[in-house]
Enzyme design. Structure first.
Site, PDB file in Angstrom:
ATOM      1  N   GLU A 288       0.862  -0.937  -0.088  1.00 54.47           N
ATOM      2  CA  GLU A 288       0.028  -0.005  -0.219  1.00 54.47           C
ATOM      3  C   GLU A 288       0.719   1.216   0.021  1.00 54.47           C
ATOM      4  O   GLU A 288       0.455   2.435  -0.461  1.00 54.47           O
ATOM      5  CB  GLU A 288      -0.918   0.011   1.275  1.00 54.47           C
ATOM      6  CG  GLU A 288      -2.096   0.736   0.975  1.00 54.47           C
ATOM      7  CD  GLU A 288      -3.376   0.707   2.077  1.00 54.47           C
ATOM      8  OE1 GLU A 288      -4.192  -0.118   1.776  1.00 54.47           O
ATOM      9  OE2 GLU A 288      -2.884   1.020   3.357  1.00 54.47           O
ATOM     10  N   HIS A 309       7.881 -26.963  -0.301  1.00 52.40           N
ATOM     11  CA  HIS A 309       7.370 -28.015  -0.720  1.00 52.40           C
ATOM     12  C   HIS A 309       5.849 -27.575  -1.835  1.00 52.40           C
ATOM     13  O   HIS A 309       5.395 -28.521  -2.266  1.00 52.40           O
ATOM     14  CB  HIS A 309       6.876 -29.220   0.049  1.00 52.40           C
ATOM     15  CG  HIS A 309       8.032 -29.706   0.911  1.00 52.40           C
ATOM     16  ND1 HIS A 309       8.539 -31.050   0.551  1.00 52.40           N
ATOM     17  CD2 HIS A 309       8.536 -29.273   1.841  1.00 52.40           C
ATOM     18  CE1 HIS A 309       9.456 -31.109   1.480  1.00 52.40           C
ATOM     19  NE2 HIS A 309       9.750 -30.109   2.353  1.00 52.40           N
ATOM     20  N   LYS A 423     -14.148   0.601  -3.906  1.00 53.74           N
ATOM     21  CA  LYS A 423     -15.119   0.756  -2.776  1.00 53.74           C
ATOM     22  C   LYS A 423     -16.354   1.877  -3.697  1.00 53.74           C
ATOM     23  O   LYS A 423     -17.549   1.460  -3.443  1.00 53.74           O
ATOM     24  CB  LYS A 423     -14.630   1.634  -1.862  1.00 53.74           C
ATOM     25  CG  LYS A 423     -14.004   1.219  -1.061  1.00 53.74           C
ATOM     26  CD  LYS A 423     -13.320   2.318   0.224  1.00 53.74           C
ATOM     27  CE  LYS A 423     -12.157   1.479   1.265  1.00 53.74           C
ATOM     28  NZ  LYS A 423     -11.678   2.564   2.077  1.00 53.74           N
TER      29      LYS A 423
END
Length: 446
Positions: A288, A309, A423
């Protein structure tokens, strides 16, 4: 105390270039310290450790003691992004890995998190969990209107009020919010909730050493005074202009140099599962802060040896755009020795008498050599052990290095304009009042 080691990068960059970038880092540090760069109104986190007040620490402890007296055994912490990741990281790192399975009377309450997603199943299962508990709630939001935590808090508030009544609910809800404005502050005043302040000059991803992180960590039974003491050590360490003494300068310089050399993805690596959420907190902090203006190192995280793995193949032989920052914990808090076995069917008697953590350390060293040979530079950040003091130090170290690194990159490390895009679309699709025109435009595209 946090230490940095760049030896795993030596075959990828020259000393001359590194010194150039160290000089750039010192100039960026000067911008941070003088507060002369973009976003300088969000630098309140810089001196949180040295300016920490007794009121904040004793206030967190008073909530802990009050709720303990009530027998609270579940605390629901509501927040998203920086409003929960730091606390989640610390609690996971400091807790027994099987704490929920071996709980006993007198233990600190179970701290669980909500408001960091909009999953209906998650909310329903949370409500299943709290039904028969002795419940209290911490809600963390500067505005009180961010959708994810606001939805979770509405549901939790109604549950607590129904179970305990409004008067008692007011003693079981604490808000961490703006000092003077916003929906949550207004509600807290109206209902009589105890409040802690999120200062205007501290962004969410830099807030773990404020009540945003300290209150949940304290409620979970951990020593926030030790955490601040460790952060204070790091504050003094990371304000030095001496490149030999300041690990934040070294880290910011090397990661930016490697970025300019084509290493576009940085993987935060730990060799203990207790640090999984350090990776999640770190990803928000750096993603951010730096991911803007079409720039930025992409942050990823893994926990080894588990992820060797699964992701090990790609890291070893995939596209060579990777660098690794390994967080090393030098000393384990527990001890377990591998014993000899008469049959030795598994062929492990060569490990008899050795500590499991010795095997882990050799796995770490072997991985370092393999990945360097495979073309992946390794930066190393180390702490002595997993404890409150060392975590406070590493939180502050990464925050300070992030500010320096962002200015080196040429971006404002303290804003996040891109977060608003989803948003606005979400509000339009949910038919929020005021978004009618946006709703029409979006629905034409669907």
């Amino acid at each position: 105390m946090v230490k940095f080691n760049a030896a795993g990068c030596s075959q990828f960059v020259s000393d001359t270039r590194y010194k150039e970038y160290l000089s750039k880092a010192v100039r960026a540090l000067d911008v941070v310290e003088k507060e002369s760069g973009e976003g300088n109104d969000f630098l309140g986190w810089k001196h949180i450790p040295s300016q920490m007040t007794e009121d904040i620490l004793s206030g967190c402890e008073a909530v802990r003691d009050s709720w303990k007296a009530k027998g609270v055994d579940i605390v629901v912490v509501i927040g998203i992004g920086g409003s929960y990741l730091g606390a989640k990281c610390a609690i996971e790192a400091l807790s027994h890995s099987f704490a929920s399975e071996i709980r006993k009377d007198g233990d600190a309450p179970r701290v669980v998190f909500a408001g960091h997603n909009l999953s209906e199943e998650y909310i329903c299962e949370l409500m299943d969990f709290v039904q028969n508990g002795n419940v209290a709630c911490v809600v963390i939001s500067k505005s009180g209107t961010t959708t994810e935590p606001a939805v979770a808090f509405r549901i939790m508030k109604q549950f607590i009020e129904k179970k305990y009544g409004k008067k008692e609910a007011a003693e079981r809800i604490v808000a961490v919010t703006d000092k003077a404005r916003g929906a949550l502050k207004s509600l807290s005043t109206q209902e009589g909730y105890r409040t802690f302040v999120i200062e205007d000059n501290v962004g969410g991803r830099y807030s773990v050493l404020t009540p945003v992180g300290l209150l949940p960590i304290c409620l979970a039974g951990f020593d926030i005074r030790a955490m601040i003491a460790g952060a204070l050590e790091a504050e003094k360490q990371c304000e030095s202009t001496s490149v030999e003494e300041n690990p934040a300068l070294q880290y910011a310089a090397m990661r930016n140099l490697l970025y300019d050399e084509g290493k576009k993805t940085e993987i935060l690596v730990s060799f203990t599962p207790k640090l999984q959420y350090l990776g999640e907190w770190w990803k928000q902090l750096y993603g951010e802060s730096e991911g803007k203006d079409l720039k930025g190192i992409f942050p990823a995280s893994v926990v080894f040896t588990t992820d060797l793995h699964s992701m090990g193949q790609y890291i070893q032989q995939g596209e060579r755009t990777l660098m690794e920052t390994v967080v090393t914990v030098k000393n384990s808090n527990r001890s377990m020795i591998i014993e000899s076995d008469a049959q030795n069917l598994d062929g492990l008697n060569f490990l008899a008498g050795k500590h499991v953590e010795h095997c882990n350390a050799m796995a770490q060293l072997g991985t370092k050599l393999a990945h360097i040979d495979g073309g992946v530079p390794q930066l190393e950040v180390s702490i002595e052990r997993l404890c409150e003091k060392e975590l406070g130090g590493i939180f502050y170290f990464f925050e300070k290095a992030c500010g320096i690194s962002g200015y080196m990159l040429g971006v404002n490390p303290f804003n996040q304009p891109g977060v608003e895009a989803y948003k606005k679309n979400m509000f339009a699709l949910l038919d929020k009042p005021g978004y009618e025109e946006q709703s029409k435009e979006i629905r034409k595209r669907l």
